[in-house]
Motif scaffolding. Structure first.
Motif, mmCIF file in Angstrom:
data_model
loop_
_atom_site.group_PDB
_atom_site.id
_atom_site.type_symbol
_atom_site.label_atom_id
_atom_site.label_comp_id
_atom_site.label_asym_id
_atom_site.label_seq_id
_atom_site.Cartn_x
_atom_site.Cartn_y
_atom_site.Cartn_z
ATOM 1 N N MET A 1 0.968 -1.231 0.024
ATOM 2 C CA MET A 1 -0.176 0.087 -0.079
ATOM 3 C C MET A 1 0.752 1.267 -0.173
ATOM 4 S SD MET A 1 -2.789 1.696 2.595
ATOM 5 C CE MET A 1 -2.382 0.187 3.784
ATOM 6 N N TYR A 2 0.332 2.179 -0.925
ATOM 7 C CA TYR A 2 0.925 3.614 -0.807
ATOM 8 C C TYR A 2 0.311 4.713 -0.243
ATOM 9 C CZ TYR A 2 3.334 7.603 -2.856
ATOM 10 O OH TYR A 2 4.287 9.046 -2.919
ATOM 11 N N ARG A 3 0.867 5.482 0.696
ATOM 12 C CA ARG A 3 0.377 6.569 1.080
ATOM 13 C C ARG A 3 1.283 7.895 1.171
ATOM 14 N NH1 ARG A 3 0.735 2.931 5.281
ATOM 15 N NH2 ARG A 3 1.754 3.622 7.180
ATOM 16 N N GLU A 4 0.721 9.185 1.142
ATOM 17 C CA GLU A 4 1.698 10.193 1.148
ATOM 18 C C GLU A 4 0.955 11.127 2.091
ATOM 19 O OE1 GLU A 4 1.134 12.932 -2.864
ATOM 20 O OE2 GLU A 4 2.450 10.850 -2.952
ATOM 21 N N ARG A 5 1.778 12.094 2.401
ATOM 22 C CA ARG A 5 1.205 13.616 3.017
ATOM 23 C C ARG A 5 1.812 14.685 2.629
ATOM 24 N NH1 ARG A 5 4.218 14.795 7.456
ATOM 25 N NH2 ARG A 5 5.433 13.251 8.328
ATOM 26 N N VAL A 6 1.593 15.796 2.747
ATOM 27 C CA VAL A 6 2.236 16.972 2.630
ATOM 28 C C VAL A 6 3.104 17.375 3.763
ATOM 29 C CG1 VAL A 6 2.131 19.690 2.431
ATOM 30 C CG2 VAL A 6 0.438 18.066 1.368
ATOM 31 N N SER A 7 4.291 17.549 3.501
ATOM 32 C CA SER A 7 5.464 17.624 4.614
ATOM 33 C C SER A 7 5.261 19.125 5.147
ATOM 34 C CB SER A 7 6.746 17.591 3.996
ATOM 35 O OG SER A 7 7.623 17.787 5.000
ATOM 36 N N ARG A 8 6.026 19.282 6.386
ATOM 37 C CA ARG A 8 6.092 20.468 7.204
ATOM 38 C C ARG A 8 7.147 21.550 6.356
ATOM 39 N NH1 ARG A 8 7.923 19.361 12.594
ATOM 40 N NH2 ARG A 8 8.503 17.373 11.802
ATOM 41 N N LEU A 9 8.146 20.691 5.370
ATOM 42 C CA LEU A 9 8.943 21.314 4.606
ATOM 43 C C LEU A 9 8.130 21.694 3.156
ATOM 44 C CD1 LEU A 9 11.995 21.747 4.257
ATOM 45 C CD2 LEU A 9 12.148 19.736 3.063
ATOM 46 N N ASP A 10 8.356 23.161 3.153
ATOM 47 C CA ASP A 10 7.651 23.840 1.885
ATOM 48 C C ASP A 10 8.013 22.671 0.688
ATOM 49 O OD1 ASP A 10 6.204 25.783 0.869
ATOM 50 O OD2 ASP A 10 7.779 26.917 0.052
ATOM 51 N N GLY A 11 6.958 22.653 0.066
ATOM 52 C CA GLY A 11 6.888 22.057 -1.514
ATOM 53 C C GLY A 11 7.189 20.692 -1.277
ATOM 54 N N ALA A 12 7.424 19.892 -0.102
ATOM 55 C CA ALA A 12 7.773 18.465 0.022
ATOM 56 C C ALA A 12 6.615 17.707 0.360
ATOM 57 C CB ALA A 12 8.940 18.249 0.993
ATOM 58 N N VAL A 13 6.973 16.305 0.115
ATOM 59 C CA VAL A 13 5.936 15.358 0.256
ATOM 60 C C VAL A 13 6.549 14.253 1.067
ATOM 61 C CG1 VAL A 13 4.478 13.556 -0.594
ATOM 62 C CG2 VAL A 13 4.353 15.812 -1.628
ATOM 63 N N VAL A 14 5.777 13.795 2.361
ATOM 64 C CA VAL A 14 6.437 12.580 3.046
ATOM 65 C C VAL A 14 5.601 11.292 2.570
ATOM 66 C CG1 VAL A 14 6.793 11.459 5.108
ATOM 67 C CG2 VAL A 14 7.077 13.842 4.874
ATOM 68 N N TRP A 15 6.211 10.163 2.093
ATOM 69 C CA TRP A 15 5.446 9.257 1.678
ATOM 70 C C TRP A 15 6.046 7.735 2.106
ATOM 71 C CZ3 TRP A 15 8.265 5.289 -0.883
ATOM 72 C CH2 TRP A 15 9.440 5.570 -1.401
ATOM 73 N N GLU A 16 5.223 6.862 2.282
ATOM 74 C CA GLU A 16 5.473 5.264 2.724
ATOM 75 C C GLU A 16 4.841 4.484 1.882
ATOM 76 O OE1 GLU A 16 5.542 2.460 6.622
ATOM 77 O OE2 GLU A 16 4.882 4.721 6.842
ATOM 78 N N GLN A 17 5.670 3.286 1.572
ATOM 79 C CA GLN A 17 4.971 2.056 0.672
ATOM 80 C C GLN A 17 5.439 0.973 1.482
ATOM 81 O OE1 GLN A 17 4.181 1.902 -2.921
ATOM 82 N NE2 GLN A 17 3.810 -0.277 -2.446
ATOM 83 N N THR A 18 4.315 0.094 1.648
ATOM 84 C CA THR A 18 4.450 -1.158 2.308
ATOM 85 C C THR A 18 4.081 -2.319 1.124
ATOM 86 O OG1 THR A 18 2.288 -0.787 3.366
ATOM 87 C CG2 THR A 18 4.423 -0.284 4.487
ATOM 88 N N GLY A 19 4.769 -3.262 1.243
ATOM 89 C CA GLY A 19 4.500 -4.475 0.203
ATOM 90 C C GLY A 19 5.200 -4.242 -1.076
ATOM 91 N N PRO A 20 5.357 -5.254 -1.973
ATOM 92 C CA PRO A 20 5.926 -5.028 -3.077
ATOM 93 C C PRO A 20 5.473 -3.804 -4.124
ATOM 94 C CG PRO A 20 4.592 -6.839 -3.423
ATOM 95 C CD PRO A 20 4.700 -6.255 -2.147
ATOM 96 N N GLY A 21 6.075 -2.851 -4.514
ATOM 97 C CA GLY A 21 5.905 -1.758 -5.286
ATOM 98 C C GLY A 21 5.713 -2.117 -6.758
ATOM 99 N N ALA A 22 4.915 -2.434 -7.396
ATOM 100 C CA ALA A 22 4.796 -2.852 -8.821
ATOM 101 C C ALA A 22 4.538 -1.166 -9.742
ATOM 102 C CB ALA A 22 3.518 -3.366 -9.153
ATOM 103 N N ARG A 23 3.973 -0.394 -8.910
ATOM 104 C CA ARG A 23 3.662 0.940 -9.697
ATOM 105 C C ARG A 23 4.861 1.586 -10.124
ATOM 106 N NH1 ARG A 23 -0.338 5.764 -7.302
ATOM 107 N NH2 ARG A 23 0.280 7.312 -8.842
ATOM 108 N N PRO A 24 5.239 1.908 -11.579
ATOM 109 C CA PRO A 24 6.463 2.660 -11.911
ATOM 110 C C PRO A 24 6.314 3.961 -11.422
ATOM 111 C CG PRO A 24 4.792 2.356 -13.524
ATOM 112 C CD PRO A 24 4.285 1.632 -12.462
ATOM 113 N N VAL A 25 7.413 4.616 -11.055
ATOM 114 C CA VAL A 25 7.625 6.100 -10.614
ATOM 115 C C VAL A 25 8.127 6.747 -11.856
ATOM 116 C CG1 VAL A 25 9.071 7.540 -9.165
ATOM 117 C CG2 VAL A 25 8.327 5.064 -8.213
ATOM 118 N N LEU A 26 6.981 7.718 -12.064
ATOM 119 C CA LEU A 26 7.288 8.546 -13.264
ATOM 120 C C LEU A 26 8.069 9.745 -13.183
ATOM 121 C CD1 LEU A 26 3.814 8.230 -15.047
ATOM 122 C CD2 LEU A 26 5.701 6.572 -15.133
#
Length: 230
Positions: A1-26
């Motif tokens: 499962m993939y999830r993300e949230r807006v970071s406290r650092l301007d313009g950044a995103v914090v994300w986490e992936q659990t399980g095999p990541g089949a989705r390509p990163v574009l």
């Protein structure tokens, strides 16, 4: 499962992936500080789809920095990491990387610990991210041409290209293509039909968007949407 949230650092995103990541990163014009158990990596900007393949590892976390922001915070130029994943030890030294890896390995929330690290780097950075390039990114994200974006910040074509290589890993024309593709994909996720998303994002037509998907992502738009939803 993939999830993300807006970071406290301007313009950044914090994300986490659990399980095999089949989705390509574009390609998205960004760099990431990436953790997986026992290892910290810097993920450079991509010019093509990246398909994570790390056998036996099923948990990842990262901070995705705004386009152009990471080099000043991580201490490595974007063009030195283009289409690469490099160990943090290669940039910060083995002892420091090992200390940080052990700290994040033991954290209850690795993503939050990575974010705290990024915030500390932002506060102590000797040279902050280039504010002119941040303005260029905003212009390109809104659909401006490269020439208009350069003129708006008072940079000539050669100066903009040179600064762009260090900040984004590639020139402003490639960045504009990447950001346009991301605009189109965001519209598609919202339910906009492909043809309408292509025009709204700045492509000439749906066929233009299809060519950009094949060249930058290596897959068709329908195949990417299907893989992301699987």
């Amino acid at each position: 499962m993939y999830r993300e949230r807006v970071s406290r650092l301007d313009g950044a995103v914090v994300w986490e992936q659990t399980g095999p990541g089949a989705r390509p990163v574009l390609p998205d014009g960004c760099m990431d500080l990436l953790w997986t158990p026992g290892e910290l990596l810097i993920a450079g900007p991509d010019t093509r789809a990246h398909r994570p393949e790390v056998p036996g590892r099923t948990r990842y976390a990262g901070v995705r920095f705004a386009p152009g922001a990471a080099p000043a915070l991580l201490g490595v130029a974007a063009d030195e990491t283009l289409d690469r994943r490099i160990g943090l030890a290669d940039v910060w030294g083995a002892a420091k990387a090992r200390e940080l890896t052990e700290r994040i390995d033991g954290a209850a929330d690795p993503g939050a610990e990575l974010e705290a690290l990024a915030l500390r780097r932002a506060r102590t950075a000797v040279r902050p991210p280039d504010p002119l390039l941040a303005a260029v990114v905003r212009q390109l994200e809104s659909g401006s041409t490269v020439a208009a974006a350069a003129e708006s910040v008072g940079l000539g074509p050669r100066s903009l290209h040179r600064r762009s290589l260090r900040a984004f890993g590639y020139g402003p024309k490639t960045l504009a293509r990447v950001l346009r593709l991301q605009r189109a994909l965001a519209l598609v996720w919202e339910g906009t039909p492909y043809a309408a998303a292509a025009l709204a994002a700045g492509c000439a037509d749906q066929a233009h968007l299809a060519r950009e998907m094949r060249e930058l992502a290596g897959v068709t738009l329908s195949a990417y949407v299907a893989s992301a939803n699987s």
